[in-house]
Design a protein around this motif. Structure first.
Motif, PDB file in Angstrom:
ATOM      1  N   PHE A  86      59.702 -14.699 -55.178  1.00 46.17           N
ATOM      2  CA  PHE A  86      58.989 -15.484 -55.261  1.00 46.17           C
ATOM      3  C   PHE A  86      58.206 -14.934 -56.694  1.00 46.17           C
ATOM      4  O   PHE A  86      57.486 -13.998 -55.894  1.00 46.17           O
ATOM      5  N   SER A  87      57.806 -15.688 -57.304  1.00 44.96           N
ATOM      6  CA  SER A  87      57.500 -15.138 -58.585  1.00 44.96           C
ATOM      7  C   SER A  87      55.973 -15.978 -58.339  1.00 44.96           C
ATOM      8  O   SER A  87      55.891 -17.553 -58.692  1.00 44.96           O
ATOM      9  N   HIS A  88      54.708 -16.170 -58.961  1.00 43.61           N
ATOM     10  CA  HIS A  88      53.534 -16.906 -58.041  1.00 43.61           C
ATOM     11  C   HIS A  88      53.166 -17.699 -59.562  1.00 43.61           C
ATOM     12  O   HIS A  88      53.380 -16.671 -60.389  1.00 43.61           O
TER      13      HIS A  88
ATOM     14  N   ASP B 192      52.782  -8.909 -57.785  1.00 44.23           N
ATOM     15  CA  ASP B 192      51.650  -9.367 -58.272  1.00 44.23           C
ATOM     16  C   ASP B 192      51.968  -8.934 -60.016  1.00 44.23           C
ATOM     17  O   ASP B 192      52.521  -8.067 -60.118  1.00 44.23           O
TER      18      ASP B 192
ATOM     19  N   MET C 126      48.007 -16.049 -51.888  1.00 45.63           N
ATOM     20  CA  MET C 126      48.840 -16.879 -52.106  1.00 45.63           C
ATOM     21  C   MET C 126      50.123 -15.880 -50.242  1.00 45.63           C
ATOM     22  O   MET C 126      50.535 -17.234 -49.833  1.00 45.63           O
TER      23      MET C 126
ATOM     24  N   TYR D  44      52.420 -18.142 -48.550  1.00 44.18           N
ATOM     25  CA  TYR D  44      54.148 -17.686 -48.295  1.00 44.18           C
ATOM     26  C   TYR D  44      54.363 -17.432 -46.257  1.00 44.18           C
ATOM     27  O   TYR D  44      55.175 -18.420 -46.390  1.00 44.18           O
TER      28      TYR D  44
ATOM     29  N   GLY E 168      55.447 -18.511 -63.336  1.00 49.70           N
ATOM     30  CA  GLY E 168      56.575 -17.402 -62.313  1.00 49.70           C
ATOM     31  C   GLY E 168      58.102 -17.770 -62.630  1.00 49.70           C
ATOM     32  O   GLY E 168      58.705 -17.088 -62.735  1.00 49.70           O
TER      33      GLY E 168
ATOM     34  N   SER F  10      57.521 -11.049 -52.837  1.00 51.18           N
ATOM     35  CA  SER F  10      56.751 -11.413 -53.911  1.00 51.18           C
ATOM     36  C   SER F  10      55.935  -9.843 -54.673  1.00 51.18           C
ATOM     37  O   SER F  10      55.027  -9.291 -53.639  1.00 51.18           O
TER      38      SER F  10
ATOM     39  N   GLN G 188      57.118 -20.148 -60.084  1.00 55.08           N
ATOM     40  CA  GLN G 188      56.365 -21.721 -59.823  1.00 55.08           C
ATOM     41  C   GLN G 188      55.696 -21.444 -61.300  1.00 55.08           C
ATOM     42  O   GLN G 188      54.457 -20.319 -61.123  1.00 55.08           O
TER      43      GLN G 188
END
Length: 287
Positions: A95-97, A125, A106, A110, A171, A123, A168
């Protein structure tokens, strides 16, 4: 992403535009860190969350979250989280936030999402976010996701056929880039953008040499199935971006999820969001 002020608008034309300048103006708003890593054991950490992280589950549930650092090709140290949501999960989501959040903020999302759709979530940062070192930039975005990918593949031994890439907003940029270079089980693009210039200047019809985040030109090279999600009333990245990305995908997943009335930051609050992902993961990707 924020709209451009008049002075910023002028600066784009009075100074030689370049991808890093567009990226800095349009994308990166790292918050104050809402977490830290504590008690290392074999290079892995427990996570400590501040009140701003707004953790919604129990302390026992928090023990299912494991922190680890990855080193990027550009010399930055990237904070990563492995969120173990299900003992029998077949798929792991990389997951790329979005923009103005970090892993701490997040973490509840998650954990809740993974529990509901029976997936583990990994995920990271971006450089300059959370406890990751360096500064955010377009080049660092690509190096950041590469290091997260390598960590997921080597340290955790997850095979590409069991990895779902999920991006997202901002992301989606590193997600699309990675997906052009690796075949995975599937890709989810949530509120994707065509390119930086097309967000800043909606009448842009082509990709200029100084444009940043040119996902519209990369997505035709993605060979994995792609599910596109977008709110029809998105006030930050117009719905037309999601439509254009969907139309350029070689293997678009039908139907895409167009959430009627949703904006940029509330798609997850609509019931059809969870329903679509549940069906996608438990039915479409299995059959």
């Amino acid at each position: 992403m924020n709209g451009l002020t008049f002075s910023e608008f002028c600066c784009l034309f009075c100074c030689p535009p370049c991808p890093s300048r567009i990226a800095a103006k349009l994308a990166f708003l790292p918050p104050e860190p809402t977490y830290s890593f504590i008690e290392p054991c074999d290079s892995k950490f427990q996570i400590s969350l501040t009140e701003k992280a707004e953790w919604q589950y129990t302390e026992r549930d928090k023990k299912n979250i494991e922190g680890i650092f990855a080193r990027t090709s550009r010399g930055n140290k990237i904070a990563c989280l492995f969120v173990r949501c299900s003992a029998n999960a077949r798929f792991t989501i990389l997951f790329s936030h979005g923009n103005a959040v970090d892993l701490g903020q997040m973490s509840s999302f998650y954990f809740g999402l993974g529990k509901r759709i029976n997936c583990n979530i990994f995920s990271y940062d971006y450089s300059g976010y959370g406890v990751s070192t360096g500064k955010p930039s377009e080049k660092n975005l690509y190096a950041d996701i590469d290091s997260a990918w390598q960590m997921l593949r080597t340290t955790y031994g997850i095979s590409p056929e069991n990895i779902i890439l999920y991006g997202q907003s901002i992301g989606t940029v590193p997600t699309v880039d990675l997906a052009t270079r690796h075949d995975v089980r599937a890709v989810v693009l949530h509120s994707p953008l065509m390119s930086g210039m097309r967000v800043a200047f909606p009448n842009t019809k082509r990709t200029w040499f100084f444009d940043a985040f040119p996902s519209i030109d990369k997505v035709p090279k993605v060979t994995s199935p792609v599910l596109v999600i977008h709110g029809t009333e998105d006030e930050v990245i117009d719905f037309s971006h999601g439509l254009a990305i969907y139309e350029r995908c070689p293997r678009p997943v039908d139907p895409p999820l167009w959430v009627q009335g949703a904006g940029h930051n509330d798609v997850e609050l609509y019931g059809q969001y969870l329903e679509r992902l549940k069906n996608f993961v438990s039915v479409e990707l299995i059959n």
